[in-house]
Design a protein around this motif. Structure first.
Motif, short mmCIF file in Angstrom:
data_model
loop_
_atom_site.label_atom_id
_atom_site.label_comp_id
_atom_site.label_asym_id
_atom_site.label_seq_id
_atom_site.Cartn_x
_atom_site.Cartn_y
_atom_site.Cartn_z
N TRP A 79 9.07 1.01 8.02
CA TRP A 79 8.79 2.07 7.06
C TRP A 79 7.47 1.79 6.35
CZ3 TRP A 79 12.52 5.93 5.04
CH2 TRP A 79 13.66 6.04 5.85
N VAL A 80 6.73 2.86 6.05
CA VAL A 80 5.53 2.73 5.22
C VAL A 80 5.98 2.65 3.75
CG1 VAL A 80 3.38 3.84 4.49
CG2 VAL A 80 4.15 4.03 6.87
N ILE A 81 5.50 1.63 3.05
CA ILE A 81 5.93 1.44 1.66
C ILE A 81 4.85 1.94 0.71
CG2 ILE A 81 6.90 -0.21 -0.01
CD1 ILE A 81 8.44 -0.32 2.60
N ALA A 82 5.20 2.91 -0.13
CA ALA A 82 4.27 3.45 -1.13
C ALA A 82 4.85 3.21 -2.51
CB ALA A 82 4.04 4.93 -0.90
N HIS A 83 4.16 2.39 -3.31
CA HIS A 83 4.65 2.04 -4.65
C HIS A 83 3.88 2.87 -5.69
CE1 HIS A 83 4.17 -1.03 -8.13
NE2 HIS A 83 5.25 -0.33 -8.33
N LEU A 84 4.63 3.60 -6.51
CA LEU A 84 3.99 4.42 -7.54
C LEU A 84 3.72 3.58 -8.79
CD1 LEU A 84 6.07 7.75 -7.35
CD2 LEU A 84 4.03 7.07 -6.06
N THR A 85 2.44 3.47 -9.14
CA THR A 85 2.07 2.69 -10.32
C THR A 85 0.77 3.26 -10.90
OG1 THR A 85 1.07 0.60 -11.04
CG2 THR A 85 1.13 0.98 -8.67
N MET A 86 0.68 3.34 -12.20
CA MET A 86 -0.53 3.87 -12.84
C MET A 86 -1.74 2.98 -12.56
SD MET A 86 0.46 2.97 -16.81
CE MET A 86 -0.81 3.96 -17.58
N TYR A 87 -1.51 1.77 -12.03
CA TYR A 87 -2.61 0.85 -11.75
C TYR A 87 -3.19 1.02 -10.34
CZ TYR A 87 -0.75 -1.38 -15.91
OH TYR A 87 -0.32 -1.61 -17.19
N GLY A 88 -2.53 1.87 -9.53
CA GLY A 88 -2.91 1.98 -8.12
C GLY A 88 -4.09 2.91 -7.86
N MET A 89 -4.25 3.30 -6.60
CA MET A 89 -5.36 4.15 -6.17
C MET A 89 -4.98 5.63 -6.33
SD MET A 89 -7.70 2.01 -5.34
CE MET A 89 -8.87 2.92 -4.32
N PRO A 90 -5.97 6.48 -6.60
CA PRO A 90 -5.69 7.89 -6.92
C PRO A 90 -4.88 8.63 -5.86
CG PRO A 90 -7.99 7.36 -7.37
CD PRO A 90 -7.40 6.16 -6.68
#
Lengths: 178, 178
Positions: A79-90
């Motif tokens: 699975w592709v893992i996408a972590h939601l964080t205000m520190y990440g990329m736009p």
């Protein structure tokens, strides 16, 4: 695309409403499942499943023993893992990259943090995604990411076996009870 | 485009977190103001203003005596009224219509309901907009509507005079404290 959500560090009292809303957003915006780590709260999973029963579709909600094992298992299964964080990329640039990496039949696990996300989550994720770098809410971040990941196609989703459904109308309410 | 939000029927205890998150979403996604009807809670407006002070920009939050008078006043002043409701018309088609009616320098008031929205709100609104016709959250509905109304341009917004800001990064945290 198949989409699951992993919610970290649920706190039974304080997060009841937020985690419930995360589940509802996941369901309404085309995900198939929410996995919840942290303090177990069977009522929460039950109340989400009641909504599924009434409003249709095959979304499911369950608590997991260890988010760490769950994350590892999903990674190992490709699975592709996408972590939601205000520190990440736009998100505007990153959501299409996540979709591209997953491909049309691909699988995406979206990780939604709680208080203080351990650094290993940032490291294990294929993408750290910021839905703006401003403080707002996990609920809004998840919805906007799901919308951009699927490019609006989530709005075409059917919810079979519903006991209640709404027919869009300009003014007022049009409720269908088949 | 100038965007204000009118939140109806705030309940001081139960809605504290949701209304706060609505304010944060409004600020992060390019609105200028949230007006709150219902039970007054000065702490809530204060806590939103503290975030503005720290994170910059000129967003404001205030309670209004009567949402009915506020809605009437905005209508009389030519604002386009868009009411978010799961019973309304699909957001994918409707958000561009709202943007077109308002025009590039136009003004949009987004109405976000509480429990049991009176029918006059449906009638007074230029658009009743459904961000899916499924149950989820006012917070996610507001964020997705703001994103689609502005076509992603909200992500270019600056927040001047911030005491803290985040620089997007692939992994980890990059916090700027000018």
């Amino acid at each position: 695309m198949e989409i699951h959500i992993l919610r970290l560090s649920h706190r039974a009292e304080r997060d009841k409403r937020v985690t419930t809303h995360l589940g509802l957003v996941g369901r309404a915006f085309g995900a198939e499942k929410i996995l919840i780590g942290g303090q177990r709260d069977p009522h929460l999973a039950e109340s989400l499943m009641k909504i599924v029963e009434r409003w249709g579709g095959d979304f499911s909600a369950e608590f997991v023993k260890s988010w760490r094992s769950t994350l590892k298992e999903y990674k190992e299964n490709g699975w592709v893992i996408a972590h939601l964080t205000m520190y990440g990329m736009p998100v505007r640039e990153t959501a299409p990259k996540v979709a591209k990496k997953a491909g049309p039949d691909g699988k995406v696990l979206i990780v939604v943090g709680g208080e203080k996300v351990p650094f290993e989550v940032y490291e294990s994720s294929d993408f750290n995604v910021a839905v703006t770098s401003q403080p707002h809410s996990e609920i809004s971040a998840l919805a906007v990411f799901l919308d951009r990941l699927q490019n609006g196609l989530e709005f075409d989703k059917d919810f079979p076996d519903a006991k209640i459904a709404i027919k869009p109308c300009q003014q007022g309410k049009d409720i269908l009870t088949p």
